[in-house]
Design a protein around this motif. Structure first.
Motif, PDB file in Angstrom:
ATOM      1  N   PRO A  93       0.829  -1.212   0.000  1.00  0.00           N
ATOM      2  CA  PRO A  93       0.000   0.000   0.000  1.00  0.00           C
ATOM      3  C   PRO A  93       0.863   1.262   0.000  1.00  0.00           C
ATOM      4  O   PRO A  93       1.766   1.390   0.822  1.00  0.00           O
ATOM      5  CB  PRO A  93      -0.805  -0.119   1.303  1.00  0.00           C
ATOM      6  N   LYS A  94       0.567   2.198  -0.894  1.00  0.00           N
ATOM      7  CA  LYS A  94       1.389   3.397  -1.043  1.00  0.00           C
ATOM      8  C   LYS A  94       1.474   4.222   0.239  1.00  0.00           C
ATOM      9  O   LYS A  94       2.494   4.856   0.516  1.00  0.00           O
ATOM     10  CB  LYS A  94       0.838   4.266  -2.174  1.00  0.00           C
ATOM     11  N   ALA A  95       0.392   4.228   1.023  1.00  0.00           N
ATOM     12  CA  ALA A  95       0.363   5.047   2.237  1.00  0.00           C
ATOM     13  C   ALA A  95       1.474   4.664   3.214  1.00  0.00           C
ATOM     14  O   ALA A  95       1.988   5.509   3.948  1.00  0.00           O
ATOM     15  CB  ALA A  95      -0.996   4.915   2.924  1.00  0.00           C
ATOM     16  N   LEU A  96       1.861   3.381   3.227  1.00  0.00           N
ATOM     17  CA  LEU A  96       2.896   2.927   4.155  1.00  0.00           C
ATOM     18  C   LEU A  96       4.275   3.465   3.791  1.00  0.00           C
ATOM     19  O   LEU A  96       5.172   3.487   4.631  1.00  0.00           O
ATOM     20  CB  LEU A  96       2.956   1.392   4.169  1.00  0.00           C
ATOM     21  N   GLY A  97       4.463   3.863   2.562  1.00  0.00           N
ATOM     22  CA  GLY A  97       5.788   4.270   2.114  1.00  0.00           C
ATOM     23  C   GLY A  97       6.096   5.737   2.297  1.00  0.00           C
ATOM     24  O   GLY A  97       7.209   6.177   2.010  1.00  0.00           O
ATOM     25  N   ARG A  98       5.145   6.525   2.777  1.00  0.00           N
ATOM     26  CA  ARG A  98       5.380   7.960   2.938  1.00  0.00           C
ATOM     27  C   ARG A  98       6.363   8.228   4.066  1.00  0.00           C
ATOM     28  O   ARG A  98       6.327   7.578   5.111  1.00  0.00           O
ATOM     29  CB  ARG A  98       4.065   8.683   3.203  1.00  0.00           C
ATOM     30  N   THR A  99       7.254   9.184   3.856  1.00  0.00           N
ATOM     31  CA  THR A  99       8.232   9.546   4.882  1.00  0.00           C
ATOM     32  C   THR A  99       7.999  10.968   5.348  1.00  0.00           C
ATOM     33  O   THR A  99       7.613  11.845   4.571  1.00  0.00           O
ATOM     34  CB  THR A  99       9.675   9.419   4.355  1.00  0.00           C
ATOM     35  N   PHE A 100       8.244  11.204   6.629  1.00  0.00           N
ATOM     36  CA  PHE A 100       8.118  12.520   7.236  1.00  0.00           C
ATOM     37  C   PHE A 100       9.383  12.769   8.046  1.00  0.00           C
ATOM     38  O   PHE A 100       9.671  12.039   8.988  1.00  0.00           O
ATOM     39  CB  PHE A 100       6.893  12.593   8.154  1.00  0.00           C
TER      40      PHE A 100
END
Length: 469
Positions: free
Chosen positions: A335-342
């Motif tokens: 899932p793309k949402a898991l790959g977001r970095t902050f």
């Protein structure tokens, strides 16, 4: 949708720098060195090794030596690939490059599942120690506290994870070095109040192989899974100041660390304490040894060390799970949402990995006899599956790298390809031994079923992506 390969982190000195996949380079060399040292010292060594000693007797030393050789070969292969291509997905990235997206998907998500369940198990173990000190407190409250602390730690900058692991590992290393020092003095007969046991515990009461080859086999199987956790250093290396040099140094020191911490401590324990002493299992081999030598408050001292080992493993496993999930998503494998970095941290992946781990804890309370047992069985042999993917990938990537970019081979596998094939044969032998033993057969089948399901899903996804591109 076309598939993209995982970008390689850039080797830079600036702590604030981020790689092209959004991860920061906040781990210093001292962090990586201590993670590599502490990674081989887990709660399984301090507590779980007692069951192996109770079955194998003094021959547990041979069991740990044999499994240690296999682990050293695996780490050398993984180090070769990770130094040539540092990536937060580590062996999952290597498997994808060598065997195809299905292999990276299978190895990566299987390892993520293993780490998340392990987080829950370690939280339960740590909570049991705390309720021993504070009998009126509920276990779930301690698990919740630990989960919150390490989830928060991993949500912040990666250097916070590095600092926690640095001090955790320093305490573990200090404790085991002190234990080995006391043990050697006792064996030599120079420790005040003790006499040298000589070889009495090694040759008496059934001899060196009290339960024959069968005991050695069971001890071997128990020792193999005590080495889990070494892979984290190659995941962490991608976020260090100097990924290539860091992983190369960590792998090159693996041999003496394994020999000293594992094989050395087993030799000290079975030399000083009769292998069939019930306290070896009941209290753990290290506590039993210190009690045998009359060391004051040995039990409480080791409880502190075991607690630190468990908390260290929780911290490292949340980190490893989040980076593996983030790497998989970056390659179109989740899932793309898991790959977001902050701020250089894959925070959604950290949260999901932590929640999954806490869910395993809840299952241990709600469904201890079915679902939780099923979870334990499915992760029983995942580490062997991961090692198999590492060896198979190295066979392919070594030849490819020699043709295309030989300068990247900073670390080289010994006697390639002979020792790679030896390692694969060793893994196959362990799978066969697991199928023979009633106590490990269910774990083998559970892990096999999970691996097969993931491989099928990965293969279907790979075919669908190929058609769409």
């Amino acid at each position: 949708m076309s598939r993209t390969t995982a970008p390689e982190p850039v080797d830079r000195k600036d702590d604030a720098a981020t790689s092209s996949n959004g991860l920061s380079h906040g781990l210093k060399q001292r962090h990586l060195s201590m993670i590599a040292l502490g990674g081989v010292i887990g709660a399984g060594l301090f507590v779980g090794s007692g069951a192996g000693i109770a079955v194998a007797g003094p021959s547990i030393v041979i069991a740990y030596a044999l499994s240690g050789i296999l682990v050293m070969l695996v780490m050398r292969m993984l180090g070769e690939m990770s130094a040539a291509n540092p990536a937060s997905g580590s062996f999952s990235v290597h498997a994808e490059r060598a065997l195809g997206p299905w292999a990276g998907f299978t190895a990566g998500w299987a390892f993520w599942f293993l780490l998340c369940v392990a987080v829950g198990l370690e939280g339960i173990g740590a909570a049991k120690i705390m309720t021993g000190w504070f009998p009126d407190s509920p276990e779930w409250a301690w698990v919740a506290l630990f989960m919150l602390v390490f989830c928060a730690t991993n949500l912040a900058a990666v250097k916070n994870f590095g600092e926690f692991e640095f001090w955790f590992a320093a305490l573990k290393v200090g404790a085991i070095v002190l234990f080995l020092g006391i043990g050697v003095l006792a064996i030599a007969g120079v420790l005040p109040g003790t006499d040298s046991p000589g070889t009495a515990n090694l040759t008496g009461d059934g001899g060196f192989f009290p339960n024959g080859s069968e005991g050695l086999i069971v001890g071997l199987l128990a020792s193999v899974f005590a080495y889990g956790g070494l892979e984290t250093v190659t995941i962490a290396a991608a976020e260090s100041e100097h990924p290539v040099q860091g992983v190369a140094k960590a792998v090159r020191t693996a041999m003496w660390r394994i020999a000293l911490f594992y094989i050395g401590s087993m030799a000290v324990i079975v030399t000083l304490v009769p292998w069939d002493d019930k306290t070896v299992v009941e209290k753990g081999p290290y506590v039993a040894t210190l009690d045998h030598l009359g060391i004051p408050a040995a039990g409480q001292i080791m409880n502190v060390v075991v607690l630190v080992a468990l908390l260290s493993a929780m911290n490292a496993n949340i980190y490893g799970a989040s980076r593996m999930a983030g790497s998989l998503v970056a390659r179109g494998q989740g899932p793309k949402a898991l790959g977001r970095t902050f701020g250089g941290v894959p925070r959604p992946a950290v949260l999901v990995s932590s929640v999954f781990g806490f869910g395993c804890v809840l299952l241990s309370y709600w469904r201890p006899d079915d679902i939780f047992v099923w979870l334990l069985n499915t992760i029983g042999a995942i580490i062997l599956v991961v090692w198999f993917f590492i060896a198979a990938s190295q066979l392919i990537l070594r030849r490819r790298t020699e043709r295309e970019a030989p300068e990247k081979l900073v670390v080289r596998m010994w006697a390639f390809p002979v020792l790679t094939w030896v390692a694969l044969a060793g893994m196959a032998a362990i799978f066969v031994l697991m199928a023979r033993e009633e106590g490990t057969r269910t774990q083998l089948y559970g892990t096999g079923a999970l691996t097969l399901v993931l491989a099928v899903i990965g293969f279907v996804r790979q075919k669908a992506a190929a058609r769409a591109s």
